[in-house]
Write an enzyme that holds these catalytic residues in place. Structure first.
Site, mmCIF file in Angstrom:
data_model
loop_
_atom_site.group_PDB
_atom_site.id
_atom_site.type_symbol
_atom_site.label_atom_id
_atom_site.label_comp_id
_atom_site.label_asym_id
_atom_site.label_seq_id
_atom_site.Cartn_x
_atom_site.Cartn_y
_atom_site.Cartn_z
ATOM 1 C CG HIS A 265 47.334 6.169 -18.340
ATOM 2 N ND1 HIS A 265 48.660 5.910 -18.587
ATOM 3 C CD2 HIS A 265 46.844 5.057 -17.734
ATOM 4 C CE1 HIS A 265 48.957 4.697 -18.146
ATOM 5 N NE2 HIS A 265 47.864 4.148 -17.622
ATOM 6 C CD GLU A 266 43.489 4.740 -16.041
ATOM 7 O OE1 GLU A 266 43.192 3.617 -16.489
ATOM 8 O OE2 GLU A 266 44.491 4.939 -15.316
ATOM 9 C CG HIS A 269 44.533 1.214 -19.743
ATOM 10 N ND1 HIS A 269 45.440 0.226 -20.034
ATOM 11 C CD2 HIS A 269 45.117 1.983 -18.782
ATOM 12 C CE1 HIS A 269 46.529 0.386 -19.278
ATOM 13 N NE2 HIS A 269 46.365 1.448 -18.515
ATOM 14 C CD GLU A 295 50.324 1.200 -18.119
ATOM 15 O OE1 GLU A 295 49.254 0.579 -17.950
ATOM 16 O OE2 GLU A 295 50.492 2.363 -17.730
#
Ligand code: ZN
Length: 496
Positions: A265-266, A269, A295
Site C-alpha cells: 500500500h505505502e 503512494h 489513495e
C-alpha cells in the site's frame, strides 16, 4: 511582473527548505526518536514554526502572490499559474486566521500524536479527550474564518483534501454505498469462512517478514536509491521530492499479511510521488494532487495488483520459502482465498477490501457531527460503537479497537478520512481504463510490474499537482467520476 515572479520564487525556495527540516523532524519522531525526546524537540519545533510563519506571512511575499494572482492571464508558464492559484487559496489561512491561534494549533498537533499513542496504548480515551477537544474547537473556528459564499462548515475541510468534493457530493457517494454495499456485506459475511490454523494461529517471525517486505521492494521496483522502509506504529508514506520518498510498515508476529499489504500500500503512494516529473521538485507542485488520487494509487497496488491470483502465482513460492513450517500445508488457492476474505472487523487499516469503505463512512458521519456541533467529543466512543454496528455489523469492546485506533485526528486532520473511500472508487475506474490498453494480468504473471508503473506514470503520476483530481481522472479514464465502477467491481469480486 518579473520582479514579483522573482520574489515569489525566492520565498518559495526558503519555505521549501524550512518545510524540509520540519519533515525530517517528524520522520524522525515517527520512526526513531526515543520517548523522552519529545519536550526538547517540541521546543525546537516551536522556534522553527515561528520562523516559517514569519516567512510565509511576510508582506512582500503575500504582496507578490496578490499581484501575480491579479494578472494570472499574463503569466505564460501554466505550471506557475496553477501554483499561484493554489498559493492564493492557501494564503487565506494566513490572512484570515489569527497568528496566535494558528501557531498554538501547530504546536498542539506536533505533540498530539504522542498523547494519542499513549492513550491508545493504555486504552484510555479520557487521556486523549482534552487534546481532541482543542483540535475540534480549532477546526470549528477555522471553518468560520475561512467560509465563502460557496463553502461553509465541513465543506471547507473536505475541499482542502479533495478539491471540488463537498458534503453534497460525498453524501451522494456514501448514500450509494449505503444502499448497494451495506446489505451486500451482510449477505457476504453471513457465512464465516474457515481457514487452516497454520494461517491464523502460527507465529511468523519478524525477521522473515522483514525479508519479505524487502523482497517486495524489488518486485515493485520501488527505487532503493530514492526511498527506504522503516517501522512505525501506523504505516505511512512521507516524501519531499522525486529523489526522497520514504515508507513505513508494521510487523505483527501473529499476522503474516498485515505487514505485506501495508508495505505494498505505502509503495503505491511512494511510487506515485517518485514518478512525479522531477521538474516539480523545486516548486510547490511536487506531490500527489489530492488525497483521493493518492489513495487510488495505494489501493490499486495493494488490492487490485497485490491481492490478485496472477501476482501470487509468481510470488507465493518465495513466501513459502521464508515460512516453510507455517505454510507447508497451505495451498496457493487457500492463501489467495484468505487474503481476499471478507468479514466484519474492527480495525480500519486491517479491514478487507469489501468492508473498508464502511469503516470510512463511520468517521465521515462523526466528523460531520463534530464540525456542525451535533456530536461532542466526550460522546465519540458511544457514537462510534453505534455506527460501527449499523454500517459494519460489529461493535468494539474497547476504545483501543474503536475510536482510538487512528492517528489522523491527533494530527489535526478532519475531512481527510472520506478521501480514503473515494480513492478506492477512483482506483476501480482507473483499473478498467488501464486494462483496455495493457493486459494487467499478463503483466503480473510475467513479473512485469514496470509496465504497470509506466502506464500510471504516463496517465497519472507525472502530473504531480499540476492538474486537479477531476482533470487527472479525465486524462486517465476519459470520463468523469462514476462510483458504480467501484460497486460493480466489489460485487463482481465478492459475489459468492
Ligand atoms: Zn494510504
Amino acid at each position: 511582473m518579473e520582479t514579483f515572479i522573482q520574489t515569489y520564487q525566492d520565498y518559495r525556495k526558503k519555505i521549501k527548505a524550512y518545510r524540509y527540516f520540519g519533515w525530517l523532524m517528524s520522520w524522525d519522531q515517527e520512526t526513531e526518536a526515543p520517548d523522552a525526546s519529545i519536550e526538547y524537540r517540541t521546543k525546537q519545533y516551536q522556534v522553527m514554526a515561528e520562523e516559517l510563519y514569519k516567512i510565509e506571512s511576510a508582506p512582500e511575499y503575500i504582496d507578490a502572490i496578490d499581484h501575480l494572482y491579479a494578472s494570472l492571464d499574463r503569466i505564460q508558464d501554466t505550471d506557475l499559474r496553477t501554483e499561484i492559484k493554489h498559493a492564493y487559496k492557501q494564503l487565506r489561512v494566513i490572512k484570515l486566521v489569527p497568528k496566535d491561534e494558528l501557531i498554538a494549533h501547530q504546536v498542539l498537533v506536533s505533540q498530539a500524536p504522542h498523547t494519542w499513542a499513549k492513550a491508545k496504548n493504555e486504552n484510555n480515551f479520557e487521556m486523549f479527550r482534552p487534546t481532541l477537544e482543542k483540535i475540534v474547537e480549532f477546526n470549528r473556528k477555522l471553518v468560520k474564518y475561512l467560509e465563502t459564499p460557496e463553502l461553509k462548515g465541513y465543506d471547507i475541510l473536505l475541499d482542502e483534501y479533495e478539491e471540488g468534493f463537498t458534503q453534497k457530493e460525498y453524501d451522494l457517494f456514501f448514500d450509494t454505498l449505503k444502499r448497494e454495499l451495506v446489505p451486500f456485506v451482510k449477505e457476504v459475511t453471513a457465512v464465516k469462512q474457515k481457514f487452516s490454523r497454520k494461517l491464523t494461529h502460527s507465529v511468523f517471525p519478524r525477521e522473515s517478514q522483514i525479508k519479505f517486505s524487502q523482497y517486495l521492494i524489488d518486485v515493485f521496483h520501488y527505487d532503493r536509491s530514492r526511498g527506504l522502509l522503516k517501522e512505525s506504529a501506523h504505516p505511512f508514506t512521507s516524501g519531499v521530492s522525486s529523489t526522497d520518498t520514504r515508507i513505513t510498515t508494521h510487523y505483527y508476529e501473529n499476522n503474516l499479511v498485515s505487514s505485506i499489504f501495508s508495505t505494498i500500500h505505502e509503495m503505491g503512494h511512494a511510487i506515485y510521488e517518485l514518478q512525479n516529473d522531477p521538474k516539480y521538485d523545486d516548486t510547490f507542485l511536487h506531490g500527489g494532487t489530492s488525497l483521493g488520487i493518492h489513495e487510488s494509487q495505494s489501493r490499486m497496488y495493494e488490492n487490485m495488483l497485490g491481492r490478485s491470483m496472477a501476482f501470487w502465482k509468481v510470488h507465493y513460492p518465495k513466501l513459502v520459502e521464508l515460512f516453510p513450517k507455517q505454510l507447508k500445508q497451505v495451498s496457493l488457492e487457500e492463501f489467495h482465498r484468505y487474503i481476499n476474505r471478507a468479514e466484519r472487523s474492527l480495525i480500519r487499516t486491517e479491514a478487507d477490501e469489501l468492508t473498508y469503505a464502511l469503516h470510512v463512512m463511520v468517521r465521515y458521519e462523526l466528523e460531520k457531527g463534530m464540525i456542525s456541533g451535533k456530536i461532542k467529543v466526550k460522546d465519540l466512543p458511544k457514537k462510534w460503537n453505534k455506527l460501527m454496528g449499523e454500517f459494519v455489523g460489529i461493535k468494539p469492546k474497547t476504545d483501543k479497537e474503536g475510536v482510538l485506533q487512528d492517528v489522523h485526528w491527533s494530527g489535526g486532520m478532519l475531512g481527510y478520512f472520506p478521501t480514503y473511500a473515494l480513492g478506492s472508487a477512483y482506483a476501480a475506474q482507473m483499473y478498467q481504463a488501464m486494462n483496455k490498453e495493457l493486459d494487467i494480468e499478463e503483466a503480473l504473471s510475467s513479473n512485469n510490474i514496470p509496465a504497470i508503473n509506466a502506464w500510471l506514470k504516463e496517465h497519472v503520476h507525472q502530473f504531480a499537482s499540476s492538474k486537479s483530481p477531476k482533470e487527472i481522472l479525465l486524462i486517465a479514464t476519459k470520463e468523469a467520476f462514476n462510483p458504480m465502477y467501484y460497486v460493480n467491481y466489489l460485487k463482481n469480486k465478492f459475489q459468492r
